[in-house]
Design a protein around this motif. Structure first.
Motif, PDB file in Angstrom:
ATOM      1  N   GLU A 119      15.135  -3.004  -4.217  1.00 43.20           N
ATOM      2  CA  GLU A 119      15.625  -2.443  -5.569  1.00 43.20           C
ATOM      3  C   GLU A 119      14.375  -1.969  -6.225  1.00 43.20           C
ATOM      4  N   TYR A 120      14.253  -0.466  -6.183  1.00 44.81           N
ATOM      5  CA  TYR A 120      13.058   0.187  -7.051  1.00 44.81           C
ATOM      6  C   TYR A 120      12.895   0.251  -8.549  1.00 44.81           C
ATOM      7  N   SER A 121      11.980   0.107  -9.250  1.00 48.16           N
ATOM      8  CA  SER A 121      12.125   0.222 -10.382  1.00 48.16           C
ATOM      9  C   SER A 121      10.839   1.240 -10.743  1.00 48.16           C
ATOM     10  N   GLY A 122      11.005   2.401 -11.459  1.00 43.01           N
ATOM     11  CA  GLY A 122      10.043   3.376 -11.499  1.00 43.01           C
ATOM     12  C   GLY A 122       9.456   3.347 -12.903  1.00 43.01           C
ATOM     13  N   GLN A 123       8.331   4.052 -12.869  1.00 44.65           N
ATOM     14  CA  GLN A 123       7.511   4.207 -14.210  1.00 44.65           C
ATOM     15  C   GLN A 123       7.338   2.759 -15.060  1.00 44.65           C
ATOM     16  N   VAL A 181      -0.585  13.945  -6.881  1.00 42.74           N
ATOM     17  CA  VAL A 181       0.017  12.780  -7.611  1.00 42.74           C
ATOM     18  C   VAL A 181      -1.179  12.387  -8.903  1.00 42.74           C
ATOM     19  N   GLY A 182      -0.790  11.149  -9.238  1.00 40.32           N
ATOM     20  CA  GLY A 182      -1.728  10.744 -10.424  1.00 40.32           C
ATOM     21  C   GLY A 182      -1.405  11.168 -11.619  1.00 40.32           C
ATOM     22  N   ASN A 183      -2.456  11.493 -12.429  1.00 42.56           N
ATOM     23  CA  ASN A 183      -2.527  11.928 -13.672  1.00 42.56           C
ATOM     24  C   ASN A 183      -2.366  13.509 -13.698  1.00 42.56           C
ATOM     25  N   ILE A 184      -0.949  13.973 -13.733  1.00 41.05           N
ATOM     26  CA  ILE A 184      -0.806  15.259 -13.485  1.00 41.05           C
ATOM     27  C   ILE A 184       0.637  15.362 -13.853  1.00 41.05           C
ATOM     28  N   ASN A 185       1.135  16.617 -14.356  1.00 42.30           N
ATOM     29  CA  ASN A 185       2.385  16.719 -14.799  1.00 42.30           C
ATOM     30  C   ASN A 185       3.286  16.981 -13.876  1.00 42.30           C
ATOM     31  N   ASN A 186       3.199  17.802 -12.755  1.00 40.65           N
ATOM     32  CA  ASN A 186       4.296  18.007 -11.728  1.00 40.65           C
ATOM     33  C   ASN A 186       3.725  17.259 -10.564  1.00 40.65           C
ATOM     34  N   THR A 187       4.077  16.155 -10.338  1.00 40.72           N
ATOM     35  CA  THR A 187       4.098  15.248  -9.182  1.00 40.72           C
ATOM     36  C   THR A 187       4.997  15.741  -8.184  1.00 40.72           C
ATOM     37  N   GLY A 188       4.370  15.849  -6.856  1.00 39.67           N
ATOM     38  CA  GLY A 188       5.122  16.495  -6.199  1.00 39.67           C
ATOM     39  C   GLY A 188       4.440  16.689  -4.791  1.00 39.67           C
ATOM     40  N   HIS A 204      13.029  17.844  -1.942  1.00 43.16           N
ATOM     41  CA  HIS A 204      12.606  19.432  -2.420  1.00 43.16           C
ATOM     42  C   HIS A 204      11.287  19.329  -2.850  1.00 43.16           C
ATOM     43  N   GLY A 205      10.407  18.339  -3.024  1.00 41.55           N
ATOM     44  CA  GLY A 205       9.235  18.527  -3.454  1.00 41.55           C
ATOM     45  C   GLY A 205       8.889  18.125  -4.782  1.00 41.55           C
ATOM     46  N   PHE A 206       9.594  18.401  -5.717  1.00 42.90           N
ATOM     47  CA  PHE A 206       9.263  18.508  -7.264  1.00 42.90           C
ATOM     48  C   PHE A 206       9.850  17.140  -7.728  1.00 42.90           C
ATOM     49  N   CYS A 207       9.096  16.053  -7.303  1.00 46.55           N
ATOM     50  CA  CYS A 207       9.697  14.754  -7.584  1.00 46.55           C
ATOM     51  C   CYS A 207       9.613  14.281  -8.900  1.00 46.55           C
ATOM     52  N   GLU A 208       8.743  14.809  -9.834  1.00 41.55           N
ATOM     53  CA  GLU A 208       8.629  14.757 -10.998  1.00 41.55           C
ATOM     54  C   GLU A 208       9.857  14.684 -11.807  1.00 41.55           C
ATOM     55  N   LYS A 209      10.701  15.716 -11.458  1.00 42.73           N
ATOM     56  CA  LYS A 209      11.918  16.156 -12.123  1.00 42.73           C
ATOM     57  C   LYS A 209      13.276  15.529 -11.715  1.00 42.73           C
ATOM     58  N   ASN A 212       0.911  -1.198   0.019  1.00 44.15           N
ATOM     59  CA  ASN A 212       0.223   0.169   0.047  1.00 44.15           C
ATOM     60  C   ASN A 212       0.740   1.137   0.104  1.00 44.15           C
ATOM     61  N   CYS A 213       1.142   1.739  -1.107  1.00 43.76           N
ATOM     62  CA  CYS A 213       1.932   3.133  -1.328  1.00 43.76           C
ATOM     63  C   CYS A 213       3.296   3.127  -0.681  1.00 43.76           C
ATOM     64  N   LEU A 214       4.229   3.228  -1.550  1.00 46.39           N
ATOM     65  CA  LEU A 214       5.604   3.189  -0.963  1.00 46.39           C
ATOM     66  C   LEU A 214       5.906   4.794  -0.932  1.00 46.39           C
ATOM     67  N   GLY A 215       5.093   5.560  -1.231  1.00 47.76           N
ATOM     68  CA  GLY A 215       5.487   6.822  -1.095  1.00 47.76           C
ATOM     69  C   GLY A 215       6.400   7.664  -2.117  1.00 47.76           C
ATOM     70  N   ALA A 216       6.573   7.073  -3.435  1.00 51.38           N
ATOM     71  CA  ALA A 216       7.384   7.648  -4.403  1.00 51.38           C
ATOM     72  C   ALA A 216       6.417   7.741  -5.727  1.00 51.38           C
ATOM     73  N   CYS A 217       5.316   8.427  -5.609  1.00 50.11           N
ATOM     74  CA  CYS A 217       4.415   8.437  -6.550  1.00 50.11           C
ATOM     75  C   CYS A 217       4.852   9.028  -7.632  1.00 50.11           C
ATOM     76  N   ALA A 218       5.958   9.838  -7.942  1.00 50.51           N
ATOM     77  CA  ALA A 218       6.145  10.395  -9.130  1.00 50.51           C
ATOM     78  C   ALA A 218       6.828   9.479  -9.864  1.00 50.51           C
ATOM     79  N   LEU A 219       7.124   8.170  -9.391  1.00 51.53           N
ATOM     80  CA  LEU A 219       7.702   7.044 -10.100  1.00 51.53           C
ATOM     81  C   LEU A 219       6.901   6.151 -10.439  1.00 51.53           C
ATOM     82  N   GLY A 220       5.432   6.325 -10.358  1.00 52.13           N
ATOM     83  CA  GLY A 220       4.513   5.113 -10.298  1.00 52.13           C
ATOM     84  C   GLY A 220       4.277   4.871 -11.761  1.00 52.13           C
ATOM     85  N   PRO A 221       4.039   3.772 -12.071  1.00 50.86           N
ATOM     86  CA  PRO A 221       3.657   2.473 -11.272  1.00 50.86           C
ATOM     87  C   PRO A 221       5.159   1.990 -10.878  1.00 50.86           C
ATOM     88  N   ILE A 222       5.300   1.568  -9.478  1.00 48.95           N
ATOM     89  CA  ILE A 222       6.619   0.978  -9.080  1.00 48.95           C
ATOM     90  C   ILE A 222       6.524  -0.529  -8.908  1.00 48.95           C
TER      91      ILE A 222
END
Lengths: 158, 619
Positions: free
Chosen positions: A134-138, B379-386, B71-76, A118-128
């Motif tokens: 060892e993490y593999s993102g996007q 998060v989700g379907n958004i350009n700047n996840t963070g 830093h918060g801007f995880c997308e980049k 339930n959520c690893l909190g690295a959401c920018a890399l989803g799906p993980i």
């Protein structure tokens, strides 16, 4: 697998410092063996003066504990919301089909365990997908296919 | 490390730390949040260090480099910021490091290809503070995250850390502190929004010498990760808040209950506690005030319900995490039966800021009834996840489009789900509402712990609701019947609808059952579990009806209602889909149109993702 009793004693010794430590003690055992051997559960209950029924209740209530040994490779698929809307259910389907097991199960050869988290909190890399920490993102179905093939080849199963 | 016994010694230490800093030396900060680490930020940091060792002789190439919190801007990520100019480089690789040192550090030249490009204007942006993602934020709690090395207490102290504690212990009585908290208007950031000062007062008023304070860091809401970021990036801020709270309420022992899925946060918090103990900011007679306080860490073991305060207490006591009825509230009967105060990470982290800047200042941010800032993980379907910290009351539109940069791939916005498994969704027609406790509630969502998931037009709202229901159903502890049986019944109905077996009356049944579960469940988990379903029905009932009556999934997500086929005109017979199909459901010869056998196809989507000719159709 034979579990040395003295080793379990040592792990419990380190945690038996205050009330409520049954959970911390089991966490350490779980970390060490990647599951809770029956011997450890019994020992922990005796050593910490907690009824075995309570130790068992704790061991089965919390997701972090497993009563069964895990495979050599533990594949975790993040099921957090961000990963979900970016397609993690397809990855899970794909892996379940490939290994012919359901989430939470281990292949009969004890090589692969499939888990959801339930959520690893690295959401920018989803799906993980995480393989043994060892993490593999996007991830995409293609990338995850390649990942599984690589592991299978490494084990000489292909 | 220094040993601090008095307020005077703290000041002296701070001054000596400040004197050591060379203001002319460039400072390179590399983001060390979990996201950036996965992208390889540790290797980038090592490369900067190696570069420094290699080039020691040349003074022009000298700099200081450190790994900071998120830093918060995880997308980049990995993100690198060069100070004092504040130049921000995105997606930095190890191979970029030598050039950054040679050009930016030595010659003050900006490397354009590493700059952030605003997708709306196509303009390169040089400085961190000018990037739209940061420009509209008000980073109070997260402010120092990108500046500090969280593994060194010296850094926090040199930035003014523990000054609020000093102020409290030298000049304020416990009642003064509580009064200040009440005046600030801070409301619990864990989700329920209860006024923090009043909660503290209730605990303080309880008789007895033994009391506890607890930091709830069991951040279980999937899609929310700001608490982790704060603990990874600035753990001392949370500790300082807890020490101040313990002083105000008369507690000598504190606990941080933290998820074990967050190894880095646990590590940094452990370090922070041991460093605070070493210098004397935790322990006996803190700053010669006669006040004693220690903090222990308790690891959560993966149970969402433990975010509920009575379940959390049971878990610390070594029990299974089942909640119990309230009253009595933990303020009267908490951990080991003693008066206990539980606050969320963000609430504790707000305390030193309120003490430092004053309650009037803090209360000037936000709206009439909701004060201060709130952190969302967008998060989700958004350009700047963070991670985004904004004054309460900002509009959803600003948050999603100005800060979040809108929806990727030219898709349109469908809904924002706020508050996770306890929350609800806000559709496009309400994009302009101010985000505060009351407005969100009136629309069927909640502030919650700050998870904000953006759904685009390709998200099926029935599937989305089923997702949350599956989550709460799995996490229901099973103690009370409405939650245990009710969530199961709701989930079965939703899964039936998604599978194409929906029946007339299902929607009304879901509403009736949902309302009943809300009314009769024991704890917050059950009382809020139906929200995602009820709110999607409220705004997207037509989608439910399409599944039930027309047997179609408008977003083409639900497997029981879609089929894959090959578009003959587009298919070149390249055989890529055929080779990749895990089920062997595709037939065809080279350079001939392929066919998908619907009976074998599991609708995994592999063919669609590998096809380069847009020749796969989903209906």
């Amino acid at each position: 697998m034979q579990i040395p009793v003295s080793e379990i004693h040592e792990i419990i010794d380190r945690e038996a410092d205050d009330e409520g430590s049954i959970i911390s003690a089991l966490e350490k055992v779980q970390q060490h063996y990647r599951y809770l051997p029956k011997e450890a559960l019994i020992l922990a209950s005796q050593r910490l003066g907690v009824p075995l029924s309570q130790a068992y209740a704790v061991a089965t209530f919390y997701n972090a504990f497993s009563l069964k040994p895990k495979g050599k490779y533990c594949l975790q698929i993040c099921m957090g919301t961000a990963c979900h809307v970016r397609g993690s259910p397809q990855l899970l389907d794909q892996m379940e089909t490939k290994f012919n097991i359901k989430a939470g199960e281990t292949t009969p050869d004890h090589l692969f365990t499939l888990e959801t988290v339930n959520c690893l909190g690295a959401c920018a890399l989803g799906p993980i997908v995480v393989v043994n920490d060892e993490y593999s993102g996007q991830m995409t179905v293609q990338k995850s296919d390649a990942l599984m093939k690589r592991l299978i080849r490494k084990e000489g199963l292909d | 490390m220094a040993s601090i016994h008095t307020a005077q010694e703290l000041d002296t230490w701070r001054e000596s730390l400040a004197a050591k800093v060379n203001p002319d030396l460039p400072l390179i900060t590399v983001c060390g949040g979990t996201g950036c680490r996965v992208y390889g930020s540790e290797q980038v940091w090592t490369a900067f260090q190696d570069e420094l060792t290699n080039q020691k002789a040349d003074a022009r190439l000298n700099y200081d480099v450190k790994v900071t919190g998120c830093h918060g801007f995880c997308e980049k990520g990995p993100l690198v910021v060069i100070r004092p100019q504040g130049i921000m480089y995105t997606n930095v690789k190890v191979s970029d490091v030598a050039e950054i040192v040679g050009e930016t550090i030595a010659k003050n030249k900006v490397i354009e290809r590493l700059l952030y490009v605003d997708p709306q204007t196509n303009e390169e942006i040089k400085c961190e503070q000018d990037v739209p993602f940061y420009k509209h934020q008000h980073r109070l709690i997260l402010g120092l995250n990108g500046l500090l090395d969280p593994t060194r207490i010296e850094e926090y102290i040199s930035q003014g850390g523990f000054d609020s504690l000093k102020k409290v212990l030298t000049s304020l009585s416990p009642d003064d502190v509580i009064e200040e908290m009440k005046k600030s208007g801070l409301r619990g950031r864990g989700g329920a929004g209860f006024p923090t000062g009043f909660k503290w007062e209730l605990c303080r008023q309880q008789p007895g010498d033994v009391k506890y304070v607890i930091c709830n860091a069991d951040e279980g809401d999937p899609g929310a990760y700001m608490d982790r970021s704060i603990m990874e990036g600035n753990p001392h801020l949370v500790l300082e808040g807890m020490i101040i709270g313990a002083y105000a309420m008369g507690a000598k022992q504190g606990y941080v209950y933290i998820r074990n899925e967050y190894p880095l946060a646990v590590k940094h918090l452990r370090l922070a506690i041991s460093q605070a103990e070493d210098v004397g900011l935790l322990g006996e007679n803190i700053l010669d005030s006669g006040f004693d306080f220690t903090v222990k860490i308790k690891l959560g073991s993966g149970a969402f319900v433990c975010g509920e305060e009575t379940a959390l207490i049971a878990s610390i006591e070594g029990q299974i995490g089942e909640p119990r009825p309230r009253p009595p509230y933990p303020a009267e009967f908490g951990l080991w039966g003693k008066p206990t105060n539980i606050n969320n990470v963000k609430s504790w982290a707000s305390v030193p800021i309120i003490i430092d800047k004053g309650s009037d200042w803090y209360a000037s941010i936000g709206t009439e009834t909701s004060k201060g800032t709130v952190i969302f993980s967008v998060v989700g379907n958004i350009n700047n996840t963070g991670l985004v910290e904004v004054p309460i009351g900002i509009s959803l539109r600003e948050l999603i489009f100005d800060i979040g940069g809108g929806i990727p791939n030219g898709k349109s916005f469908k809904a924002a789900q706020i508050g996770g498994p306890s929350g609800g969704c806000i559709p496009a027609e309400h994009l302009d509402i101010p985000i505060d406790y009351e407005s969100l509630q009136s629309l069927g969502a909640i502030m919650g712990s700050g998870g904000l998931v953006v759904a685009d037009e390709d998200t099926c709202m029935v599937d989305f609701a089923a997702y949350f229901m599956r989550f709460t159903q799995e996490e229901s502890c099973g103690k009370c019947v409405p939650c245990r049986v009710g969530t199961k019944a709701m989930l079965e109905t939703l899964e039936r609808i998604c599978a194409g077996d929906g029946r007339p009356g299902d929607v009304d049944y879901l509403i009736e059952l949902g309302e009943e579960i809300k009314r009769s469940s024991l704890c917050g988990l059950g009382q809020t579990a139906p929200n995602p379903v009820l709110s999607t029905i409220r705004y997207f009932r037509d989608e439910y009806e399409a599944h039930i009556v027309d047997k179609t999934c408008p977003a083409k997500v639900c497997k029981g209602l879609i089929t894959y086929s090959v578009i003959e005109e587009n298919c070149t017979g390249c055989m890529v889909c055929l080779r990749n199909c895990p089920e062997g459901a595709i037939q065809g010869k080279k350079k001939e149109v392929h066919v998908i056998d619907a009976a074998i196809c599991t609708r995994c989507g592999m063919c669609m993702s590998v096809c380069k000719f847009d020749a796969i159709l989903v209906e």
